[in-house]
Write a protein that holds these residues in place. Structure first.
Motif, PDB file in Angstrom:
ATOM      1  N   VAL A  58     -18.852   5.987   2.510  1.00  0.00           N
ATOM      2  CA  VAL A  58     -17.810   5.799   3.527  1.00  0.00           C
ATOM      3  C   VAL A  58     -18.397   5.123   4.753  1.00  0.00           C
ATOM      4  O   VAL A  58     -17.880   4.128   5.239  1.00  0.00           O
ATOM      5  CB  VAL A  58     -17.184   7.146   3.933  1.00  0.00           C
ATOM      6  N   ALA A  90     -11.601  10.147  -6.817  1.00  0.00           N
ATOM      7  CA  ALA A  90     -11.709   9.384  -5.582  1.00  0.00           C
ATOM      8  C   ALA A  90     -11.378   7.909  -5.800  1.00  0.00           C
ATOM      9  O   ALA A  90     -10.712   7.286  -4.974  1.00  0.00           O
ATOM     10  CB  ALA A  90     -13.122   9.530  -5.011  1.00  0.00           C
ATOM     11  N   LEU A 113      -5.354   8.280   3.038  1.00  0.00           N
ATOM     12  CA  LEU A 113      -6.724   8.769   2.931  1.00  0.00           C
ATOM     13  C   LEU A 113      -7.042   9.758   4.044  1.00  0.00           C
ATOM     14  O   LEU A 113      -7.776  10.726   3.842  1.00  0.00           O
ATOM     15  CB  LEU A 113      -7.705   7.595   2.974  1.00  0.00           C
ATOM     16  N   ARG A 161      -4.925   3.089   6.170  1.00  0.00           N
ATOM     17  CA  ARG A 161      -4.841   3.986   5.023  1.00  0.00           C
ATOM     18  C   ARG A 161      -4.631   5.431   5.489  1.00  0.00           C
ATOM     19  O   ARG A 161      -5.521   6.278   5.400  1.00  0.00           O
ATOM     20  CB  ARG A 161      -6.104   3.862   4.180  1.00  0.00           C
ATOM     21  N   GLY A 210     -16.071   8.105  -2.450  1.00  0.00           N
ATOM     22  CA  GLY A 210     -15.820   6.737  -2.827  1.00  0.00           C
ATOM     23  C   GLY A 210     -16.262   6.279  -4.179  1.00  0.00           C
ATOM     24  O   GLY A 210     -15.582   6.471  -5.148  1.00  0.00           O
ATOM     25  N   PRO A 236     -10.834   0.705   5.012  1.00  0.00           N
ATOM     26  CA  PRO A 236     -11.970   0.641   4.094  1.00  0.00           C
ATOM     27  C   PRO A 236     -12.194  -0.776   3.572  1.00  0.00           C
ATOM     28  O   PRO A 236     -11.262  -1.538   3.346  1.00  0.00           O
ATOM     29  CB  PRO A 236     -11.556   1.588   2.967  1.00  0.00           C
ATOM     30  N   MET A 271      -8.417   6.001  -3.890  1.00  0.00           N
ATOM     31  CA  MET A 271      -8.787   4.881  -3.049  1.00  0.00           C
ATOM     32  C   MET A 271      -7.990   3.627  -3.396  1.00  0.00           C
ATOM     33  O   MET A 271      -7.617   2.843  -2.524  1.00  0.00           O
ATOM     34  CB  MET A 271     -10.269   4.587  -3.206  1.00  0.00           C
ATOM     35  N   GLU A 272      -7.709   3.441  -4.669  1.00  0.00           N
ATOM     36  CA  GLU A 272      -6.959   2.265  -5.103  1.00  0.00           C
ATOM     37  C   GLU A 272      -5.448   2.471  -5.055  1.00  0.00           C
ATOM     38  O   GLU A 272      -4.693   1.691  -5.614  1.00  0.00           O
ATOM     39  CB  GLU A 272      -7.398   1.866  -6.511  1.00  0.00           C
ATOM     40  N   THR A 279     -15.452   3.063   2.971  1.00  0.00           N
ATOM     41  CA  THR A 279     -14.309   3.335   2.112  1.00  0.00           C
ATOM     42  C   THR A 279     -13.852   4.755   2.344  1.00  0.00           C
ATOM     43  O   THR A 279     -14.277   5.392   3.282  1.00  0.00           O
ATOM     44  CB  THR A 279     -14.671   3.083   0.642  1.00  0.00           C
ATOM     45  N   LEU A 280     -13.008   5.269   1.497  1.00  0.00           N
ATOM     46  CA  LEU A 280     -12.524   6.611   1.714  1.00  0.00           C
ATOM     47  C   LEU A 280     -13.573   7.620   1.358  1.00  0.00           C
ATOM     48  O   LEU A 280     -14.578   7.321   0.748  1.00  0.00           O
ATOM     49  CB  LEU A 280     -11.282   6.881   0.857  1.00  0.00           C
TER      50      LEU A 280
END
Length: 510
Positions: free
Chosen positions: A294, A405, A343, A340, A38, A321, A409-410, A34-35
């Motif tokens: 991540v 975060a 990010l 993304r 996270g 992600p 991320m969303e 993920t970013l």
């Protein structure tokens, strides 16, 4: 950049639900990509297979901010040794003598360090015949009753193209603040902490020693999503645990390339001496949570051994992600479109107009614009709440990086407004107004006081003549027993039995 301004207060049930699901979902996926940073997980505590077995060399968190009380200086704090149990004796917590604890500064955005600040430690043991960390009540850092001590040196290395141009000793043989064994052993720990703050000749300051873990988060999600009981969300799981900290405050103009280019990138590493006598990097940390959530398991140890200039190999972990897709599959909240790039801009390059250096090379660094003055009233959501002096512009101790975060991320920065969080909004202990800003560690005697001992009394006054200082040359049998009691209030209960043993063993050499 036009910051998003809102209070961030209050969370709906779905926000709390998702916050609880994040790290557990990452476990089910065997390492979420993920970013950075996270999910609701420890920032970098035990984040990779190899380093989880080497806590002495494990970066847990990194902070970099313009000093609130000295805005012409910048403070960097690097923490190590996750989940220190305060009463974890008799071998309490030390920095490794066989390691280099490094703080790296990239002041032109080329993903290479221009300045390297290296801490190296040495351990001294006064009486190797004793099993005790301290053999009596410790009143100062030079007290002979502090049996095990550490000191450190700081070297400033200037580099160009990864080649050292010069090396300068900034500090030499500076004492480390010890682990807080407990009230019986260290009745005035604050005094010991103060003695460990050392002023440098260039106007800076340094500190190394134990501190309360400043990271705050709810980690119970790793218990299979709370076993289906989401009422656990909101508990600061790191409450009561300590870390070993390095804090360094330096004049800002010593760190930056120029006044016209005030943005620096910061990361910390630990290199441990291997069996062949060479130093080998085993831990790395810039932005919080990166290697924790991540990178998938196949990349975690590789990341810890790598340098920012080679971060292109991890790019897909950020641009594609897995976690937003997981949330979408479970909670039907549509994941932002990929790749993304939002990010990448925030966490690999810096935010344009805020903390992105010119001609930046994407790399995982904690980027700080040192020209932005400290906020009079810091907001825990930092840039997301209109406070440009906070994360992701550097990182302050009070920044709620978990909530920030999650929201980014969303899709917070690409139009998907949300208010996600883990319901833990601040540390359990307050931070100081002055360097090193960290809260004092939780004491090893945080529990109930031993029977017959008042909480505010000096142990020596309660034991009277039975407790004698230990001579520099060693300990006889009587002082061994008495000093053992000084190592913790609970030892009082052992004195009677100890004296009987001593009478039986009087003729035996210990």
């Amino acid at each position: 950049m036009t910051p998003i301004s809102r209070s961030g207060a209050g969370r709906g049930s779905i926000a709390t639900l998702i916050a609880g699901a994040l790290a557990a979902g990452g476990l089910a996926a065997a390492g979420v990509a993920t970013l950075a940073p996270g999910a609701a997980s420890a920032s970098s505590h035990r984040e990779a297979p190899l380093i989880s077995g080497q806590p002495q060399y494990d970066n847990t968190d990194l902070y970099a901010f313009v000093s609130p009380d000295k805005p012409d200086t910048t403070t960097v704090i690097a923490n190590f040794i996750p989940f220190e149990e305060p009463a974890g004796g008799p071998n309490f917590y030390q920095f490794g003598d066989d390691a280099q604890y490094d703080i790296h500064i990239d002041n032109n955005g080329d993903a290479q360090d221009d300045l390297l600040l290296r801490y190296t430690f040495r351990t001294q043991t006064r009486n190797k015949k004793s099993f005790l960390y301290n053999t009596g009540v410790v009143s100062n850092l030079t007290d002979p009753d502090l049996n095990i001590t550490q000191t450190y040196d700081i070297d400033l290395i200037k580099l160009k193209g990864q080649r050292a141009l010069s090396k300068t000793r900034l500090a030499d043989d500076i004492p480390v603040a010890p682990s807080d064994v407990g009230k019986a052993s260290m009745p005035d720990y604050g005094k010991l902490r103060d003695q460990a703050i050392y002023k440098l000749s260039n106007g800076g300051q340094t500190f190394a020693g134990q501190a309360d873990d400043p990271f705050f988060a709810d980690l119970r999600v790793f218990d299979l999503l709370y076993g289906g009981n989401l009422s656990e969300v909101g508990r600061d799981t790191l409450k009561g645990y300590n870390v070993n900290s390095i804090a360094l405050q330096l004049p800002t103009d010593m760190l930056t390339e120029s006044r016209k280019q005030p943005i620096i990138g910061v990361w910390s590493t630990v290199a441990r001496k291997n069996a062949r006598g060479y130093y080998e990097q085993v831990s790395r940390l810039g932005n919080p949570l990166v290697n924790e959530v991540v990178n998938p398991l196949k990349d975690k140890d590789k990341f810890n051994a790598s340098s920012p200039r080679y971060d292109a190999q991890f790019l897909k972990n950020v641009t594609n992600p897995e976690l937003p897709k997981l949330i979408e599959s479970i909670y039907k909240i549509k994941a932002p479109s990929e790749p993304r790039n939002d990010l990448v801009d925030v966490f690999l390059k810096g935010v344009k107009g805020l903390n992105q250096p010119p001609y930046v090379r994407p790399a995982e660094e904690l980027r700080l614009n040192t020209s932005i003055k400290p906020a009079a009233s810091p907001k825990r959501l930092g840039v997301l709440d209109g406070d440009n002096a906070g994360f992701p512009n550097g990182r302050r101790l009070t920044d709620d990086v978990i909530d920030e975060a999650l929201q980014v991320m969303e899709g917070e920065l690409v139009g998907s407004k949300n208010d996600l969080g883990d319901a833990v909004d601040k540390n359990d202990q307050g931070f100081g107004k002055y360097f090193p800003y960290l809260a004092n560690p939780t004491s090893g005697s945080r529990g109930a006081t031993a029977k017959g001992v008042s909480s505010g009394s000096d142990v020596k006054s309660q034991l009277g003549d039975a407790l004698q200082p230990v001579s520099a040359g060693g300990m006889d049998k009587t002082t061994l027993i008495a000093a053992s009691a000084g190592g913790g209030a609970a030892g009082i209960a052992l004195i009677g039995a100890g004296l009987m043993w001593w009478r039986r063993m009087r003729s035996r050499v210990y």
